[in-house]
Design an enzyme around this catalytic site. Structure first.
Site, PDB file in Angstrom:
ATOM      1  N   ASN A 185       9.188  -0.228   2.006  1.00  0.00           N
ATOM      2  CA  ASN A 185      10.617  -0.540   1.900  1.00  0.00           C
ATOM      3  C   ASN A 185      10.857  -1.842   1.145  1.00  0.00           C
ATOM      4  O   ASN A 185      11.863  -2.005   0.459  1.00  0.00           O
ATOM      5  CB  ASN A 185      11.234  -0.652   3.296  1.00  0.00           C
ATOM      6  CG  ASN A 185      11.382   0.699   3.967  1.00  0.00           C
ATOM      7  OD1 ASN A 185      11.652   1.690   3.299  1.00  0.00           O
ATOM      8  ND2 ASN A 185      11.192   0.740   5.275  1.00  0.00           N
ATOM      9  N   PHE A 224      10.565   9.364   0.805  1.00  0.00           N
ATOM     10  CA  PHE A 224      10.115   8.064   0.296  1.00  0.00           C
ATOM     11  C   PHE A 224       8.651   7.725   0.634  1.00  0.00           C
ATOM     12  O   PHE A 224       7.885   7.307  -0.250  1.00  0.00           O
ATOM     13  CB  PHE A 224      11.039   6.940   0.814  1.00  0.00           C
ATOM     14  CG  PHE A 224      10.572   5.574   0.389  1.00  0.00           C
ATOM     15  CD1 PHE A 224      10.813   5.106  -0.893  1.00  0.00           C
ATOM     16  CD2 PHE A 224       9.848   4.762   1.261  1.00  0.00           C
ATOM     17  CE1 PHE A 224      10.352   3.859  -1.299  1.00  0.00           C
ATOM     18  CE2 PHE A 224       9.384   3.517   0.868  1.00  0.00           C
ATOM     19  CZ  PHE A 224       9.634   3.063  -0.414  1.00  0.00           C
ATOM     20  N   HIS A 232      14.612   7.627  11.306  1.00  0.00           N
ATOM     21  CA  HIS A 232      13.366   8.340  11.017  1.00  0.00           C
ATOM     22  C   HIS A 232      12.177   7.897  11.886  1.00  0.00           C
ATOM     23  O   HIS A 232      11.554   8.709  12.582  1.00  0.00           O
ATOM     24  CB  HIS A 232      12.937   8.086   9.566  1.00  0.00           C
ATOM     25  CG  HIS A 232      13.990   8.328   8.537  1.00  0.00           C
ATOM     26  ND1 HIS A 232      14.296   9.579   8.066  1.00  0.00           N
ATOM     27  CD2 HIS A 232      14.782   7.465   7.848  1.00  0.00           C
ATOM     28  CE1 HIS A 232      15.224   9.475   7.127  1.00  0.00           C
ATOM     29  NE2 HIS A 232      15.543   8.211   6.987  1.00  0.00           N
TER      30      HIS A 232
HETATM   31  C1  BDR Z   1      11.315   6.528   5.397  1.00  0.00           C
HETATM   32  O1  BDR Z   1      11.502   5.622   4.300  1.00  0.00           O
HETATM   33  C2  BDR Z   1      11.967   4.380   4.771  1.00  0.00           C
HETATM   34  O2  BDR Z   1      13.147   4.048   4.109  1.00  0.00           O
HETATM   35  C3  BDR Z   1      12.170   4.492   6.254  1.00  0.00           C
HETATM   36  O3  BDR Z   1      11.716   3.325   6.904  1.00  0.00           O
HETATM   37  C4  BDR Z   1      11.359   5.704   6.655  1.00  0.00           C
HETATM   38  O4  BDR Z   1      10.048   5.356   7.028  1.00  0.00           O
HETATM   39  C5  BDR Z   1      12.372   7.623   5.328  1.00  0.00           C
HETATM   40  O5  BDR Z   1      12.257   8.323   4.134  1.00  0.00           O
HETATM   41 CA    CA Z   2       9.381   3.069   7.329  1.00  0.00          CA
END
Ligand code: BDR
Ligand code: CA
Length: 304
Positions: free
Chosen positions: A33, A156, A231
């Site tokens: 992130n 992601f 998530h």
């Molecule tokens: C994932 O990507 C990050 O933005 C969040 O922390 C989560 O792990 C979701 O796609």
């Molecule tokens: Ca994450």
């Protein structure tokens, strides 16, 4: 469990739930992130906030092959924008997350690895110590799904380091996946955030501010969401509260070289009698009210 994370708003919540409901042996950080210095700093801030002294080790500063790319458009430049946070009490205990994972899994039988960011550290640990595959209880990860968020095809965490993800999905031991199909069912709606804000204590107010920021981003970017998708706690709760989730075994592979699909998790849902053996328990459903209550109770346990 060891939580391997890139805080991140939802990673922060995952740490709080893990500290409350699991035997948390340590926390490792990965770039995702935000850059590694920010995710490590954020992890320390969260551990300080809950008074946890578990080991914190910094890990990979970039993916195995892909260039380092972050998600400031979701989590802000700091990785944890939206709340006033205290300065961290100190740095990580080391920059050897991979070594910590290997040593801990060799010392303690039956550890669950819970990655909630790109899978770089986990892949490096499995490559350096192939014996881990048989020693650990398993890997419960947040990532993937039948649709994407970073691209139309890719979620992601898998997109950020697809080569690492491919190694993890191939590692041969128990694997649980909480992808977008389930995590988008657990949204931090205004009513749910209000429950956090109503809790006593400073920490709850900080968490409510974090949820507000995260949810505003999601609501403003989607035409059908009422809150941020929470998530990462799913990867913890699927272990600590399995009764709240529905999962089915599937064969899952990671696309590493698609023109449009790099980072996609290809879930074989064909009903063929002759098909590849499942390598992953894919989680599809969650009792969202009950799961959010676990989150609220976990925050309440530390907020004073
Ligand atoms: C994932 O990507 C990050 O933005 C969040 O922390 C989560 O792990 C979701 O796609
Ligand atoms: Ca994450």
């Amino acid at each position: 469990m060891i939580v391997d994370c890139d805080p991140g708003h939802d990673d922060a919540v995952a740490l709080i739930v893990a500290a409350r409901h699991a035997e948390l042996l340590g926390v490792t950080t990965v770039a995702g992130n935000a850059p590694i210095t920010a995710t490590t700093r954020n992890a320390r801030i969260i551990l300080d906030m809950i008074g946890s002294t578990v080991p914190l080790h910094q890990g990979a500063e970039r993916p195995l092959v892909a260039p380092p790319r972050h998600a400031e458009y979701v989590h802000g430049e700091s990785g944890l924008d939206g709340a006033e946070l205290l300065e961290p009490s100190g740095p990580a205990d080391s920059t050897n997350a991979v070594e910590f994972i290997i040593e801990t899994c060799r010392k303690t039988e039956g550890v669950w690895l819970v990655p909630t960011g790109p899978l770089t550290n986990i892949a490096l640990a499995l490559r350096a110590a192939p014996d881990l595959a048989k020693r650990i209880a398993g890997i419960s990860l947040m990532g993937g799904g039948t649709f994407g968020n970073r691209s139309a095809a890719a979620e992601f965490n898998i997109w950020a380091d697809p080569e690492a993800a491919a190694m993890v999905f191939d590692y041969g031991g128990p694997l649980k996946m909480c992808g977008l199909d389930v995590t988008h069912r657990l949204q931090a709606t205004p009513e749910r955030i209000a429950k956090v804000r109503a809790l006593p204590g400073h920490m709850a107010a900080v968490l409510a501010d974090l949820f507000d920021f995260f949810s505003k981003v999601y609501v403003s970017r989607h035409d059908n969401m009422r809150g941020g998708a929470v998530h990462d706690p799913c990867a913890v709760m699927v272990l600590t509260h399995p009764e709240l989730f529905t999962a089915r075994p599937h064969h899952v592979t990671v696309e590493t070289s698609g023109a449009l699909t790099t980072g996609m998790t290809l879930i074989d849902m064909r009903g063929l009698i002759e098909r590849l053996a499942p390598n992953c328990d894919v989680t599809w459903e969650v009792d969202a009210d009950a799961a959010f209550s676990v989150i609220v109770d976990s925050i309440a346990a530390f907020s004073r």
